[in-house]
Motif scaffolding. Structure first.
Motif, PDB file in Angstrom:
ATOM      1  N   PRO A   1     -32.874  25.272  -3.410  1.00 39.53           N
ATOM      2  CA  PRO A   1     -33.172  25.900  -4.712  1.00 39.53           C
ATOM      3  C   PRO A   1     -33.110  27.426  -4.626  1.00 39.53           C
ATOM      4  O   PRO A   1     -33.142  28.007  -3.539  1.00 39.53           O
ATOM      5  N   PRO A   2     -33.055  28.101  -5.788  1.00 41.95           N
ATOM      6  CA  PRO A   2     -32.886  29.574  -5.781  1.00 41.95           C
ATOM      7  C   PRO A   2     -34.006  30.306  -5.060  1.00 41.95           C
ATOM      8  O   PRO A   2     -33.763  31.262  -4.341  1.00 41.95           O
ATOM      9  N   HIS A   3     -35.298  29.894  -5.299  1.00 43.14           N
ATOM     10  CA  HIS A   3     -36.395  30.648  -4.669  1.00 43.14           C
ATOM     11  C   HIS A   3     -36.385  30.492  -3.156  1.00 43.14           C
ATOM     12  O   HIS A   3     -36.721  31.417  -2.413  1.00 43.14           O
ATOM     13  N   LEU A   4     -35.972  29.367  -2.714  1.00 46.29           N
ATOM     14  CA  LEU A   4     -35.883  29.184  -1.251  1.00 46.29           C
ATOM     15  C   LEU A   4     -34.706  29.937  -0.687  1.00 46.29           C
ATOM     16  O   LEU A   4     -34.784  30.513   0.421  1.00 46.29           O
ATOM     17  N   ALA A   5     -33.609  30.004  -1.459  1.00 49.46           N
ATOM     18  CA  ALA A   5     -32.456  30.797  -0.990  1.00 49.46           C
ATOM     19  C   ALA A   5     -32.816  32.265  -0.896  1.00 49.46           C
ATOM     20  O   ALA A   5     -32.376  32.993   0.031  1.00 49.46           O
ATOM     21  N   ASP A   6     -33.629  32.752  -1.890  1.00 46.57           N
ATOM     22  CA  ASP A   6     -34.055  34.165  -1.825  1.00 46.57           C
ATOM     23  C   ASP A   6     -34.911  34.416  -0.598  1.00 46.57           C
ATOM     24  O   ASP A   6     -34.794  35.469   0.067  1.00 46.57           O
ATOM     25  N   ALA A   7     -35.805  33.482  -0.279  1.00 47.42           N
ATOM     26  CA  ALA A   7     -36.665  33.667   0.904  1.00 47.42           C
ATOM     27  C   ALA A   7     -35.834  33.655   2.211  1.00 47.42           C
ATOM     28  O   ALA A   7     -36.095  34.451   3.119  1.00 47.42           O
ATOM     29  N   ILE A   8     -34.818  32.821   2.265  1.00 49.85           N
ATOM     30  CA  ILE A   8     -33.979  32.787   3.463  1.00 49.85           C
ATOM     31  C   ILE A   8     -33.158  34.070   3.567  1.00 49.85           C
ATOM     32  O   ILE A   8     -33.004  34.656   4.644  1.00 49.85           O
ATOM     33  N   ALA A   9     -32.627  34.545   2.450  1.00 47.97           N
ATOM     34  CA  ALA A   9     -31.830  35.764   2.466  1.00 47.97           C
ATOM     35  C   ALA A   9     -32.689  36.956   2.899  1.00 47.97           C
ATOM     36  O   ALA A   9     -32.218  37.876   3.562  1.00 47.97           O
TER      37      ALA A   9
END
Length: 222
Positions: free
Chosen positions: A210-218
């Motif tokens: 999901p987007p929020h998890l992608a932001d945290a990984i980035a």
């Protein structure tokens, strides 16, 4: 002191009676010499003295007025004229025609003066404004005291509304270390093939998160 006061008053009264009697006699003799005999000669001094007293009482009771002064002076001149005329200045055996004319016209003149003095006084009394009745509440001694003025209430400041608290930011999701390592490999492979760092959307598409998890990984790869 009381005896002196009584003696002084008696002397004044005696002096007034003597002066009045002499003036009365002079007016009588002058009227008789002008042809007014019998009771008519006695009526003239009464008429003159009454007009003099009426005008004087009007002056004393109502204050100075032209009407009262006019008739007071007319009566005074008539009285003084009679006293002077009987002192030998006129021949009473053969009185002049002007004196006869004055004596004959005096009754009408005195009647006019007395009427004007009496009716003008009544007219003033009838036209005097009536005093306004005083309300009973103002005369009563047990009236209630006037209430003290109530001070106006002080304005109350309006309460200041505090801005609503912002909702707390969602905490960053925890990213497993295995997923982070896999994301590093995907980012390195993307850099080798394109020569540019991988963006968040591409990373999310490659990882399928999901987007929020992608932001945290980035954020961890930066």
């Amino acid at each position: 002191m009381a005896a002196r006061h009584g003696l002084r008053v008696d002397a004044v009264l005696v002096q007034a009676v003597i002066a009045g009697a002499l003036s009365f006699a002079h007016l009588h003799d002058l009227a008789a010499a002008a042809g007014q005999d019998g009771w008519k000669a006695w009526a003239y001094p009464i008429s003159v003295d009454l007009l003099l007293v009426a005008a004087w009482r009007r002056l004393r009771s109502e204050g100075p007025s032209r009407l009262a002064w006019c008739w007071f002076l007319i009566a005074l001149v008539a009285s003084l004229g009679a006293n002077i005329a009987t002192a030998g200045f006129l021949d009473l055996d053969q009185p002049p025609a002007l004196l006869r004319l004055g004596i004959a016209g005096w009754p009408a003149l005195a009647f006019l003066g007395g009427t004007l003095l009496a009716h003008s006084a009544e007219h003033r009394l009838s036209n005097a404004p009536e005093s306004a009745p005083v309300p009973e509440s103002e005369n009563s001694d047990d009236r209630e005291p006037a209430s003290e003025p109530v001070p106006a209430p002080e304005p109350v400041p309006a309460p200041v509304e505090e801005p609503p608290a912002l909702p707390p930011a969602d905490p960053a999701p925890a990213v497993p270390a295995v997923l982070v390592d896999h994301a590093r490999k995907v980012a390195a492979d993307y850099r080798d093939r394109t020569g540019a760092p991988i963006d968040t959307d591409t990373l999310r598409a490659r990882l399928g998160v999901p987007p929020h998890l992608a932001d945290a990984i980035a954020a961890q790869l930066a």
